[in-house]
Design an enzyme around this catalytic site. Structure first.
Site, PDB file in Angstrom:
ATOM      1  N   ASP A 291     -10.861   2.688   4.351  1.00  0.00           N
ATOM      2  CA  ASP A 291     -11.228   1.268   4.290  1.00  0.00           C
ATOM      3  C   ASP A 291     -12.744   1.086   4.179  1.00  0.00           C
ATOM      4  O   ASP A 291     -13.218  -0.011   3.885  1.00  0.00           O
ATOM      5  CB  ASP A 291     -10.759   0.550   5.561  1.00  0.00           C
TER       6      ASP A 291
ATOM      7  N   LYS B 294       0.839  -1.210   0.000  1.00  0.00           N
ATOM      8  CA  LYS B 294       0.000   0.000   0.000  1.00  0.00           C
ATOM      9  C   LYS B 294       0.875   1.263   0.000  1.00  0.00           C
ATOM     10  O   LYS B 294       0.605   2.220  -0.719  1.00  0.00           O
ATOM     11  CB  LYS B 294      -0.940  -0.028   1.218  1.00  0.00           C
TER      12      LYS B 294
ATOM     13  N   GLN C   5      -4.315  -1.598   9.739  1.00  0.00           N
ATOM     14  CA  GLN C   5      -4.301  -2.947   9.150  1.00  0.00           C
ATOM     15  C   GLN C   5      -4.872  -3.963  10.131  1.00  0.00           C
ATOM     16  O   GLN C   5      -4.490  -4.000  11.299  1.00  0.00           O
ATOM     17  CB  GLN C   5      -2.865  -3.316   8.744  1.00  0.00           C
TER      18      GLN C   5
HETATM   19  N1  GUN Z   1      -6.928  -6.927   6.479  1.00  0.00           N
HETATM   20  C1  GUN Z   1      -7.359  -7.688   5.440  1.00  0.00           C
HETATM   21  N2  GUN Z   1      -7.934  -6.912   4.507  1.00  0.00           N
HETATM   22  C2  GUN Z   1      -7.866  -5.646   4.963  1.00  0.00           C
HETATM   23  C3  GUN Z   1      -8.284  -4.389   4.420  1.00  0.00           C
HETATM   24  O1  GUN Z   1      -8.861  -4.291   3.331  1.00  0.00           O
HETATM   25  N3  GUN Z   1      -8.003  -3.316   5.192  1.00  0.00           N
HETATM   26  C4  GUN Z   1      -7.398  -3.403   6.396  1.00  0.00           C
HETATM   27  N4  GUN Z   1      -7.200  -2.277   7.081  1.00  0.00           N
HETATM   28  N5  GUN Z   1      -7.001  -4.544   6.921  1.00  0.00           N
HETATM   29  C5  GUN Z   1      -7.232  -5.657   6.202  1.00  0.00           C
END
Ligand code: GUN
Length: 315
Positions: free
Chosen positions: A120, A53, A97
């Site tokens: 998100d 990311k 995350q």
């Molecule tokens: N863990 C697995 N998928 C995601 C996501 O799309 N965003 C976040 N913040 N954590 C995750």
């Protein structure tokens, strides 16, 4: 006949080109969108995801802030980090995350991210907007699936769509997005009866279960579009042989590396489906692309009065 491959990398590249124009327009107004990514502890998968990311931000010229508190962080300490990011003008998007270490109250943390920076789309306010059909920031993976379908000219209106999986992150928002696009939507889960029978009625299947190769060819109506959200690392040789019996390249990769990536969809589904997303290179690249898109959108929404409107049709 073999199914059409829906190439997520190519669709991601197309979205990045569009985003670059929007980022340049914001830049001309003195606004550089910024994403803060918080990764608590040292989980290897989380490290990999968050690094990807941050790399995407760098590629597009977005500002990024990588915050890595230790695994022992408390809920209160993480709340303080989130609150500080909430108040910063140079942070447009905040991503914490998941999963978080056990001692942390994840719901409290997700609720603390202000909805305007919730790239998100996990905050209940943004989930509520999605339910009501006036989405602002939508969860990235399901939004990415919609981009794949639309940009591949897969008809959605009037289609029977079956979503397998009911998670808050993928299954539920996916079903809502398909519904808003006028599909007839069925959500299936582990307690559903006759899953293959329900799936076989689908024109579009979205598999988001997290179980390797669970969607086998008998789930698929000939010609259906099959979208695979699963990403499971297989370490077991017998399982790799079972899943990839007809795919010698994958088996060779397994022998070389000791692991191979599988989706929720059995690879032999290509013999029945009309179109499908591969793993890797299908949905995965779109998740990050939509995170970038949400960050730019959040910057425009929050600081946009200071910038001319740029064209944006995603979400
Ligand atoms: N863990 C697995 N998928 C995601 C996501 O799309 N965003 C976040 N913040 N954590 C995750």
């Amino acid at each position: 006949m073999s199914a059409r491959i829906l190439n997520g990398n190519a669709i991601r590249d197309q979205i990045y080109l569009e985003l670059q124009a929007e980022i340049a327009a914001l830049g001309a107004a003195g606004i550089r969108p910024g994403l803060a990514a918080v990764r608590v502890g040292d989980d290897p998968a989380s490290k990999l995801y968050v690094n990807s990311k941050i790399a995407a931000c760098e590629k597009l010229g977005l500002a990024s802030f990588h915050i890595t508190p230790p695994a022992s962080t408390t809920t209160e300490e993480l709340l303080a980090i989130v609150n500080e990011l909430n108040s910063r003008d140079d942070v447009d998007g905040i991503l914490v995350q998941m999963p978080l270490p056990k001692q942390i109250d994840s719901k409290k943390i997700l609720d603390a991210v202000i909805p305007a920076k919730d790239v998100d789309g996990f905050h209940p306010v943004n989930v509520g907007h999605l339910v009501a059909g006036r989405p602002a920031l939508v969860a990235c993976t399901p939004a990415g699936v919609m981009e794949i379908l639309r940009r591949s000219n897969i008809p959605i209106e009037g289609a029977n769509a079956v979503v397998i999986g009911r998670s808050d992150i993928v299954g539920k928002p996916q079903a809502l997005l398909l519904l808003h696009a006028n599909a007839t939507v069925t959500i299936c889960h582990s307690k559903s009866k006759d899953l293959p029978g329900i799936a076989r009625r689908a024109d579009i299947i979205v598999a988001a279960i997290g179980k390797a190769a669970m969607v086998t060819p008998d789930f698929v109506k000939p010609g259906a579009t099959v979208i695979d959200v699963g990403q499971i690392v297989i370490h077991d040789a017998a399982e790799a042989e079972r899943i990839f019996a007809k795919f010698p390249d994958k088996l060779q990769a397994f022998r070389t590396k000791g692991s191979v990536l599988a989706g929720d969809v059995h690879p032999e589904v290509v013999e029945v489906a009309g179109a499908y997303t591969p793993v890797p290179g299908g949905v995965g690249p779109l998740t990050i692309a939509m995170l970038m898109s949400n960050t730019v959108k959040a910057a425009r929404m929050r600081r946009g009065a200071r910038a001319p409107a740029a064209a944006a049709s995603r979400n």
